[in-house]
Motif scaffolding. Structure first.
Motif, short mmCIF file in Angstrom:
data_model
loop_
_atom_site.label_atom_id
_atom_site.label_comp_id
_atom_site.label_asym_id
_atom_site.label_seq_id
_atom_site.Cartn_x
_atom_site.Cartn_y
_atom_site.Cartn_z
N HIS A 1 -6.34 11.04 -7.87
CA HIS A 1 -6.71 9.63 -7.80
C HIS A 1 -7.52 9.21 -9.02
CE1 HIS A 1 -5.75 10.31 -3.56
NE2 HIS A 1 -5.64 9.00 -3.43
N VAL A 2 -7.28 7.99 -9.44
CA VAL A 2 -8.10 7.32 -10.45
C VAL A 2 -8.90 6.24 -9.73
CG1 VAL A 2 -8.10 5.86 -12.50
CG2 VAL A 2 -6.53 7.80 -12.35
N TYR A 3 -10.20 6.27 -9.87
CA TYR A 3 -11.07 5.33 -9.16
C TYR A 3 -11.66 4.31 -10.14
CZ TYR A 3 -10.93 9.12 -5.71
OH TYR A 3 -10.51 10.10 -4.83
N HIS A 4 -12.29 3.27 -9.56
CA HIS A 4 -12.97 2.24 -10.36
C HIS A 4 -12.02 1.68 -11.43
CE1 HIS A 4 -16.69 3.31 -8.40
NE2 HIS A 4 -16.62 4.55 -8.84
N TRP A 5 -10.88 1.20 -11.02
CA TRP A 5 -9.92 0.70 -11.99
C TRP A 5 -9.37 -0.64 -11.52
CZ3 TRP A 5 -4.14 1.83 -12.10
CH2 TRP A 5 -3.61 1.90 -10.81
N ASN A 6 -8.68 -1.32 -12.42
CA ASN A 6 -8.12 -2.64 -12.12
C ASN A 6 -6.66 -2.66 -12.59
OD1 ASN A 6 -7.30 -5.32 -12.07
ND2 ASN A 6 -9.24 -6.13 -12.82
N PRO A 7 -5.70 -2.59 -11.66
CA PRO A 7 -4.29 -2.51 -12.05
C PRO A 7 -3.69 -3.80 -12.57
CG PRO A 7 -4.50 -2.50 -9.67
CD PRO A 7 -5.89 -2.42 -10.21
N ILE A 8 -4.46 -4.89 -12.63
CA ILE A 8 -3.95 -6.12 -13.27
C ILE A 8 -4.72 -6.43 -14.54
CG2 ILE A 8 -2.96 -7.08 -11.16
CD1 ILE A 8 -5.44 -8.84 -10.89
N TYR B 1 -8.04 -10.33 -4.00
CA TYR B 1 -7.95 -9.08 -4.74
C TYR B 1 -8.93 -8.07 -4.17
CZ TYR B 1 -8.31 -5.71 -8.57
OH TYR B 1 -8.31 -4.55 -9.32
N GLY B 2 -8.43 -6.91 -3.75
CA GLY B 2 -9.27 -5.80 -3.37
C GLY B 2 -10.21 -6.08 -2.22
N ASP B 3 -11.34 -5.34 -2.23
CA ASP B 3 -12.32 -5.47 -1.15
C ASP B 3 -13.41 -6.47 -1.53
OD1 ASP B 3 -14.04 -4.15 -2.92
OD2 ASP B 3 -13.99 -2.25 -1.83
N GLU B 4 -14.46 -6.52 -0.71
CA GLU B 4 -15.53 -7.49 -0.96
C GLU B 4 -16.29 -7.21 -2.24
OE1 GLU B 4 -17.02 -4.29 1.91
OE2 GLU B 4 -15.21 -5.51 1.62
N GLY C 1 1.79 -9.82 -7.46
CA GLY C 1 1.69 -11.27 -7.36
C GLY C 1 1.62 -11.94 -8.72
N ASP C 2 2.27 -11.35 -9.74
CA ASP C 2 2.16 -11.89 -11.10
C ASP C 2 2.72 -13.30 -11.22
OD1 ASP C 2 0.97 -9.59 -12.08
OD2 ASP C 2 2.85 -8.69 -12.72
N LEU C 3 3.90 -13.53 -10.65
CA LEU C 3 4.51 -14.85 -10.77
C LEU C 3 3.70 -15.88 -9.97
CD1 LEU C 3 6.69 -16.73 -11.76
CD2 LEU C 3 8.18 -15.92 -9.91
N ALA C 4 3.24 -15.51 -8.81
CA ALA C 4 2.41 -16.42 -8.01
C ALA C 4 1.14 -16.79 -8.77
CB ALA C 4 2.06 -15.77 -6.67
N ALA C 5 0.52 -15.82 -9.42
CA ALA C 5 -0.70 -16.10 -10.19
C ALA C 5 -0.39 -17.01 -11.37
CB ALA C 5 -1.33 -14.79 -10.67
#
Length: 472
Positions: A252-259, A178-181, A166-170
């Motif tokens: 798996h890589v956990y606790h990360w932020n792909p943006i 974004y993500g869970d709660e 959603g880069d262009l939308a942002a």
């Protein structure tokens, strides 16, 4: 920045992102007569299928009929013409031969997508990054892109965000989720390929033991020995793209932020560090892999989840439960809710969630056109995993065949909007559905002709099952 712009380009339709959704959108828009530009940051098309080396396509069918048809099916058939077919995938009773879980030859797919996009008449810019956008009166006027030619301005009547994030939308100021709660997303996976693999030995072992594409038998033996990689799910997806080679969706890589740039860098580094441990498991517990060597890891880590736009309709778990259909359904899909854990202490939930949400053969849900329209910007659509939905539904529609179907619908709608000089909300949905059907896409078996108000949301189903609390 604007003083340094070297060139201005003008098109009818501009698509950001050349993954499955973006390539299908570009092909569809160009075939429908629009002057089209596809912008991709990497040096090849295919997104997760090539850049992340995902081993296989998920299902194209609902177990009875092909529900991802049109451009997505055309791509699959062309790939099959140029790839080795593994018998490992054709003998499974829950798969339709040659359509479900087909192994991906990523190099062959790059060529197929190059030919189809350029052959459609779409202009293509690889190695080109989206930098920013300029908006006025709730419309995107232009975007700024950068490549070896420097900064450039690109103008268009309408734009499609197929970045997956959603880069262009942002950039345009659209509201997103974004993500869970807790602000966590599904773990990322750096897929990899191994060579010097004894394909025939593995196939004989699979036939004898009933081993499947998740290597559950091998994983069970390693668990019993206390040697399954720590923090991993008890599955290791394997596909056979060619004799002597295997592709793995494992780790798996956990606790990360792909943006987030820093987090993405950390994730890539951490994922590469895991591969020697994963290779030890494969060589020890997978017959045929005793002498395997690492051939390559994906150029990019595989991202399952990031932003989701807030659109004119939010597709939800309740819609999944009721097998929802809509007057403006432009695609259909049937894949279970497949949410990978966001942290290692929740790895036990994936298999149960997947199994509990699997449809019966012949069942599917519709994807409404409205969930591709972000609120607030009249000439922007999204297609792919960042459409408007909740987290559980995103766990189903995020996979590549569904993205092909959404991309074809988005590209066709964009060509119609550009031709008529209208906003996306004013596109005649029934004409869009007719055109998609004429072009080979599956838009359900109900009669076309029911009117739909793009600004109106369907009433929500009130059931007892709540997927919203499910851990990915």
């Amino acid at each position: 920045m604007t003083e340094k712009m070297k060139k201005t380009r003008t098109y009818d339709v501009v698509i950001a992102g050349g993954g499955p959704a973006g390539t299908a959108a570009a092909i569809a828009a160009a075939r429908n007569g629009a002057r089209t530009l596809l912008v991709e940051r990497d040096g090849y098309l295919g997104g997760m299928a090539t850049g992340a080396s995902i081993p296989a396509f998920c299902t194209y069918t609902d177990g009875v009929r092909t529900i991802v048809a049109g451009i997505g099916l055309e791509i699959l058939e062309k790939l099959k013409e140029n790839s080795w077919r593994s018998p490992f995938y054709d003998r499974k009773p829950d798969r339709i031969e040659g359509l479900d879980w087909l192994p991906i030859d990523s190099e062959a797919l790059k060529l197929v997508l190059d030919d189809m996009v350029t052959g459609s008449g779409s202009h293509l810019l690889l190695h080109t990054s989206l930098i920013e956008c300029s908006c006025e009166n709730s419309r995107i006027k232009s975007i700024a892109v950068h490549n070896k030619s420097g900064l450039q301005t690109v103008k268009a009547h309408c734009f499609i965000d197929c970045t997956g994030d959603g880069d262009l939308a942002a950039m345009a100021g659209c509201e997103t989720e974004y993500g869970d709660e807790d602000g966590q997303v599904q773990g990322g996976t750096l897929c990899f390929k191994i060579a010097n693999f004894d394909t025939e030995r593995f196939l004989a072992y699979a036939a004898e033991t009933g081993e499947n594409g998740n290597l559950l038998k091998a994983a069970e033996r390693a668990k019993a020995d206390g040697k399954f990689p720590e923090g991993e799910i008890k599955v290791a997806g394997i596909a056979l793209p060619a004799p002597g080679m295997a592709s793995l969706n494992f780790g798996h890589v956990y606790h990360w932020n792909p943006i987030d740039g820093d987090s993405m860098t950390h994730g890539e580094v951490e994922a590469r560090r895991q591969i020697p441990v994963l290779m030890d498991f494969i060589r020890t517990y997978v017959p045929g892999a005793e002498h395997a060597v690492l051939a390559l890891s994906g150029p990019n880590i595989g991202v399952r989840e990031s932003r989701r736009i807030c659109g004119e309709y939010r597709l939800t778990a309740k819609d999944y439960e009721r097998r929802a259909d809509f007057p403006d359904s432009i695609a259909y899909y049937s894949y279970p809710v497949d949410i990978h854990p966001s942290r290692p202490d929740r790895v036990g939930t994936l298999e149960q969630n997947y199994r509990n949400t699997k449809y019966k053969p012949g069942e599917s849900y519709g994807i409404p056109y409205r969930c591709m329209i972000p609120k607030g910007i009249h000439n922007l659509l999204t297609a792919g995993r960042s459409v408007s939905c909740d987290r559980a539904m995103q766990g189903s529609l995020r996979v590549m065949p569904a993205c092909f179907a959404m991309g074809q619908a988005a590209g066709t709608a964009a060509a119609m909007a550009a031709e008529q000089g209208i906003s996306f909300g004013d596109v005649d949905i029934q004409n869009l559905r007719r055109r998609l059907r004429q072009q080979g896409a599956y838009v359900g078996e109900k009669a076309i002709g029911q009117k739909v108000n793009i600004k109106a949301s369907d009433s929500e189903f009130t059931g007892s099952l709540d997927f919203g609390k499910m851990e990915p």
